[in-house]
Design a protein around this motif. Sequence first.
Motif, PDB file in Angstrom:
ATOM      1  N   LYS A   1       0.825  -1.210   0.000  1.00 49.59           N
ATOM      2  CA  LYS A   1       0.000   0.000   0.000  1.00 49.59           C
ATOM      3  C   LYS A   1       0.862   1.263   0.000  1.00 49.59           C
ATOM      4  CE  LYS A   1      -4.115  -1.976   2.159  1.00 49.59           C
ATOM      5  NZ  LYS A   1      -5.071  -1.929   3.298  1.00 49.59           N
ATOM      6  N   SER A   2       2.012   1.189   0.634  1.00 52.34           N
ATOM      7  CA  SER A   2       2.912   2.355   0.663  1.00 52.34           C
ATOM      8  C   SER A   2       3.738   2.472  -0.612  1.00 52.34           C
ATOM      9  CB  SER A   2       3.839   2.270   1.877  1.00 52.34           C
ATOM     10  OG  SER A   2       4.611   1.079   1.829  1.00 52.34           O
ATOM     11  N   SER A   3       3.918   1.321  -1.320  1.00 50.98           N
ATOM     12  CA  SER A   3       4.688   1.328  -2.572  1.00 50.98           C
ATOM     13  C   SER A   3       3.938   0.516  -3.634  1.00 50.98           C
ATOM     14  CB  SER A   3       6.086   0.736  -2.353  1.00 50.98           C
ATOM     15  OG  SER A   3       6.807   1.464  -1.396  1.00 50.98           O
ATOM     16  N   PRO A   4       2.839   1.065  -4.143  1.00 52.69           N
ATOM     17  CA  PRO A   4       2.071   0.338  -5.159  1.00 52.69           C
ATOM     18  C   PRO A   4       2.819   0.255  -6.480  1.00 52.69           C
ATOM     19  CG  PRO A   4       1.205   2.548  -4.902  1.00 52.69           C
ATOM     20  CD  PRO A   4       2.246   2.379  -3.837  1.00 52.69           C
ATOM     21  N   VAL A   5       2.467  -0.738  -7.274  1.00 54.00           N
ATOM     22  CA  VAL A   5       3.065  -0.918  -8.600  1.00 54.00           C
ATOM     23  C   VAL A   5       2.027  -0.556  -9.654  1.00 54.00           C
ATOM     24  CG1 VAL A   5       3.944  -2.611 -10.262  1.00 54.00           C
ATOM     25  CG2 VAL A   5       4.689  -2.692  -7.880  1.00 54.00           C
ATOM     26  N   MET A   6       2.430   0.277 -10.591  1.00 50.54           N
ATOM     27  CA  MET A   6       1.536   0.658 -11.685  1.00 50.54           C
ATOM     28  C   MET A   6       2.189   0.280 -12.996  1.00 50.54           C
ATOM     29  SD  MET A   6       1.154   3.279 -14.185  1.00 50.54           S
ATOM     30  CE  MET A   6      -0.209   4.056 -15.030  1.00 50.54           C
ATOM     31  N   PHE A   7       1.464  -0.396 -13.873  1.00 52.25           N
ATOM     32  CA  PHE A   7       2.025  -0.677 -15.198  1.00 52.25           C
ATOM     33  C   PHE A   7       0.976  -0.418 -16.270  1.00 52.25           C
ATOM     34  CE2 PHE A   7       0.514  -4.704 -13.580  1.00 52.25           C
ATOM     35  CZ  PHE A   7       0.007  -5.409 -14.652  1.00 52.25           C
ATOM     36  N   PHE A   8       1.494  -0.023 -17.426  1.00 57.28           N
ATOM     37  CA  PHE A   8       0.646   0.433 -18.533  1.00 57.28           C
ATOM     38  C   PHE A   8       0.967  -0.374 -19.789  1.00 57.28           C
ATOM     39  CE2 PHE A   8       0.609   3.170 -22.352  1.00 57.28           C
ATOM     40  CZ  PHE A   8      -0.757   3.372 -22.474  1.00 57.28           C
ATOM     41  N   LEU A   9      -0.063  -0.853 -20.461  1.00 53.63           N
ATOM     42  CA  LEU A   9       0.099  -1.579 -21.713  1.00 53.63           C
ATOM     43  C   LEU A   9      -0.773  -0.930 -22.781  1.00 53.63           C
ATOM     44  CD1 LEU A   9       0.062  -5.332 -20.581  1.00 53.63           C
ATOM     45  CD2 LEU A   9       2.049  -3.956 -21.225  1.00 53.63           C
ATOM     46  N   ASP A  10      -0.164  -0.632 -23.914  1.00 48.04           N
ATOM     47  CA  ASP A  10      -0.884   0.001 -25.021  1.00 48.04           C
ATOM     48  C   ASP A  10      -1.257  -1.053 -26.064  1.00 48.04           C
ATOM     49  OD1 ASP A  10      -1.991   1.952 -26.583  1.00 48.04           O
ATOM     50  OD2 ASP A  10      -0.094   2.819 -27.251  1.00 48.04           O
ATOM     51  N   ASP A  11      -2.209  -0.724 -26.916  1.00 49.18           N
ATOM     52  CA  ASP A  11      -2.610  -1.574 -28.057  1.00 49.18           C
ATOM     53  C   ASP A  11      -3.030  -2.979 -27.620  1.00 49.18           C
ATOM     54  OD1 ASP A  11      -2.263   0.351 -30.088  1.00 49.18           O
ATOM     55  OD2 ASP A  11      -0.098   0.002 -30.096  1.00 49.18           O
ATOM     56  N   LEU A  12      -3.890  -3.056 -26.623  1.00 50.10           N
ATOM     57  CA  LEU A  12      -4.350  -4.357 -26.139  1.00 50.10           C
ATOM     58  C   LEU A  12      -5.228  -5.088 -27.150  1.00 50.10           C
ATOM     59  CD1 LEU A  12      -5.202  -3.692 -22.377  1.00 50.10           C
ATOM     60  CD2 LEU A  12      -3.267  -4.958 -23.313  1.00 50.10           C
ATOM     61  N   GLN A  13      -5.625  -4.388 -28.215  1.00 51.26           N
ATOM     62  CA  GLN A  13      -6.418  -5.081 -29.250  1.00 51.26           C
ATOM     63  C   GLN A  13      -5.606  -6.167 -29.937  1.00 51.26           C
ATOM     64  OE1 GLN A  13      -5.446  -1.913 -29.517  1.00 51.26           O
ATOM     65  NE2 GLN A  13      -4.421  -1.598 -31.477  1.00 51.26           N
ATOM     66  N   TRP A  14      -4.284  -6.125 -29.766  1.00 47.69           N
ATOM     67  CA  TRP A  14      -3.418  -7.144 -30.357  1.00 47.69           C
ATOM     68  C   TRP A  14      -3.008  -8.206 -29.333  1.00 47.69           C
ATOM     69  CZ3 TRP A  14      -0.144  -2.606 -32.567  1.00 47.69           C
ATOM     70  CH2 TRP A  14      -0.788  -2.093 -33.703  1.00 47.69           C
ATOM     71  N   ALA A  15      -3.459  -8.074 -28.099  1.00 48.51           N
ATOM     72  CA  ALA A  15      -3.052  -9.016 -27.044  1.00 48.51           C
ATOM     73  C   ALA A  15      -3.698 -10.380 -27.264  1.00 48.51           C
ATOM     74  CB  ALA A  15      -3.442  -8.464 -25.677  1.00 48.51           C
ATOM     75  N   ASP A  16      -2.999 -11.425 -26.851  1.00 53.12           N
ATOM     76  CA  ASP A  16      -3.564 -12.770 -26.966  1.00 53.12           C
ATOM     77  C   ASP A  16      -4.168 -13.196 -25.634  1.00 53.12           C
ATOM     78  OD1 ASP A  16      -1.428 -13.428 -25.343  1.00 53.12           O
ATOM     79  OD2 ASP A  16      -0.244 -14.327 -26.930  1.00 53.12           O
ATOM     80  N   LYS A  17      -4.820 -14.335 -25.649  1.00 56.86           N
ATOM     81  CA  LYS A  17      -5.556 -14.828 -24.486  1.00 56.86           C
ATOM     82  C   LYS A  17      -4.628 -15.078 -23.302  1.00 56.86           C
ATOM     83  CE  LYS A  17      -8.704 -18.571 -23.117  1.00 56.86           C
ATOM     84  NZ  LYS A  17      -9.386 -19.801 -23.574  1.00 56.86           N
ATOM     85  N   LEU A  18      -3.452 -15.658 -23.547  1.00 55.52           N
ATOM     86  CA  LEU A  18      -2.539 -15.992 -22.455  1.00 55.52           C
ATOM     87  C   LEU A  18      -1.977 -14.740 -21.795  1.00 55.52           C
ATOM     88  CD1 LEU A  18      -0.585 -19.072 -23.856  1.00 55.52           C
ATOM     89  CD2 LEU A  18      -2.416 -19.051 -22.164  1.00 55.52           C
ATOM     90  N   SER A  19      -1.645 -13.738 -22.593  1.00 57.10           N
ATOM     91  CA  SER A  19      -1.096 -12.495 -22.028  1.00 57.10           C
ATOM     92  C   SER A  19      -2.109 -11.828 -21.101  1.00 57.10           C
ATOM     93  CB  SER A  19      -0.709 -11.536 -23.163  1.00 57.10           C
ATOM     94  OG  SER A  19       0.264 -12.110 -23.997  1.00 57.10           O
ATOM     95  N   LEU A  20      -3.361 -11.739 -21.580  1.00 64.06           N
ATOM     96  CA  LEU A  20      -4.405 -11.141 -20.754  1.00 64.06           C
ATOM     97  C   LEU A  20      -4.712 -12.034 -19.552  1.00 64.06           C
ATOM     98  CD1 LEU A  20      -6.857  -9.785 -23.483  1.00 64.06           C
ATOM     99  CD2 LEU A  20      -5.255  -8.487 -22.074  1.00 64.06           C
ATOM    100  N   GLY A  21      -4.571 -13.350 -19.732  1.00 61.11           N
ATOM    101  CA  GLY A  21      -4.780 -14.270 -18.622  1.00 61.11           C
ATOM    102  C   GLY A  21      -3.781 -14.050 -17.502  1.00 61.11           C
TER     103      GLY A  21
END
Length: 432
Positions: free
Chosen positions: A28-48
Motif C-alpha cells: 500500500k505504501s509502494s504500489p506498482v503501476m504498469f501500462f500496456l498500449d494496443d491491447l487489441q493485439w493481445a492474446d488470451k494468455l497475455s491477458l490471462g
Amino acid sequence: QQQQVDSGLNFKGLCFAMQGFMRVISSKSSPVMFFLDDLQWADKLSLGLIHAVLSDIKKMSTVFFVGTYRSNEVQQDHVICRFTDSLESFGVGITQMRLDGMVEEDVNALISDSLCVFPRICRPLSSLVYHRTRGNPLFTIEFLETLVKHDLIQYSFRERRWVWDEDKIKEEEISSNVLHLLTTKMGTLPARRQEALKVASCFGSQMSKLAVDILSKSPKYSDLSHELEKAVRDGFLEFVGSRSLHDELTMTKFHHDKIREAAYGLIHCDERERYHHDIGMVLYSYAGVEVEEELLFSTVHHLNRGVSLLLKFPSEKRISIAQLNLRAGTRAIQQSSFKSAYSYLKVGVELLLEDSWENQSKLSINLYFLLSKAAYALGSIDDAKIMLKTIIEKVKKLEDKFDIYFLYIKTLLSKREFHEAFETCRWILSEL
C-alpha cells in the motif's frame, strides 16, 4: 487433450510465480503501476496473466493497471471484452474511459490556430474536414496537409490570409481512409525516400542507429541515413534520444503505427520475403555469426523471413546461418521467450545438411535439444519427445546424453507414461 493439460499446468505455474512476485514488490505504501498500449493485439494468455495478478485472491499485492485499446478494432467476442467481464466477476474495480476523436469545435479550433483566422471564418471548412475525418487527430492533420498540397487551401497575398473553396474541396476525390491517404502521400515522394521508409518499416515501429550505420555501408542502402533525416523533416519519422542520427543512442521511430503500416504497404506482398532477406543478408555480411547482441534478433528475423532462399545457399553459409539461429534461440530461451526461440531453432534445424550428424554433430545436438526444450515449454510435448528420440538415436556415448535423457523423462512424466519413465531411468542407472 493431454498437451492442452500440460500447457495449462505450465501457464498456471507462471501465474502463480507472477502473483508471488507482485506480492513481494508491491504494498500500500509502494504500489506498482504498469501500462500496456494496443491491447487489441493481445492474446488470451497475455491477458490471462494480467488477470491472475489483478484478481489475486489473497489481496496481498497492490497493483494499478492501465490498458488501452482501439475500440473500432475490437468486436464483442474479442478476448479484451471477456477479460474485463471476468475481472468484474472477480470483484476487481474497473473504470472504463472512452477517448473519442475531436468534436467539431475542437477541429475548428485546430484549423483556426493553424491558419491564423477567426473561428467563425473557418467554421465551414472545419465542418467539412470533421465530417470527412470524424475527428481522428492523425487523419485530420494528414487531410489538411493534403488539401494544402493540392492547392485547395492557399495563402492569398492579396487578402493576407489563407483562403479555400469548399465546393472544390467537396468535388476533390480524396480518400476517406487514413491508411490509403498516407500511402498515396508516400507514393509522391522520391524513390530513394520511399525506399528508406520501406527499410525502416521492416524493423517495426523503430530502428536503431547501429542498424542504419551497418545498412549504410552497403551500396544498395548507401543514402539510407540521409533519406531518413529527410523523412523526419517530412513528418513521417522522429528521432528518439537525440535530434539527429549522429548520436549513438538515437532511435528512428515512426510517428504513428498507421504511418509504419502505410510504409510497409509500399512493399508488395510478393516481394516482402525477398525484401526482408536482402536486409538480413546485409546485416549478416557485415557482422557474420559474431553480429552484435543489439542486432542479433533483428538479423535472424530478417534472414528467416526468406528461409526458402537460405536453403539454396552453399553448405558453408547454411551452417553459418544455422549457428546464428542457434545463438538467437539460446538467447531467447534465456529471456523465457520460448515462442521466438522455437521459430529460430526450427529454421536452424531446417538449414542442417544431410550429413550434419556426422560432420556437424555438436551443432545438430544443440539445435535439436534446445528446440525440444522450447517445444516442451510451449506445451508441444509430442514434438519435444520426437526430437529427443532423434538425438538419443544419433548420439552414441551415454555421457553425452544425460541432459537429453533428463528432458526426455520429463516429457514421459508429462504424458503420464510412468512405466516407460521408470524403465528408462533404470536402464540409464544400469549402464553407469
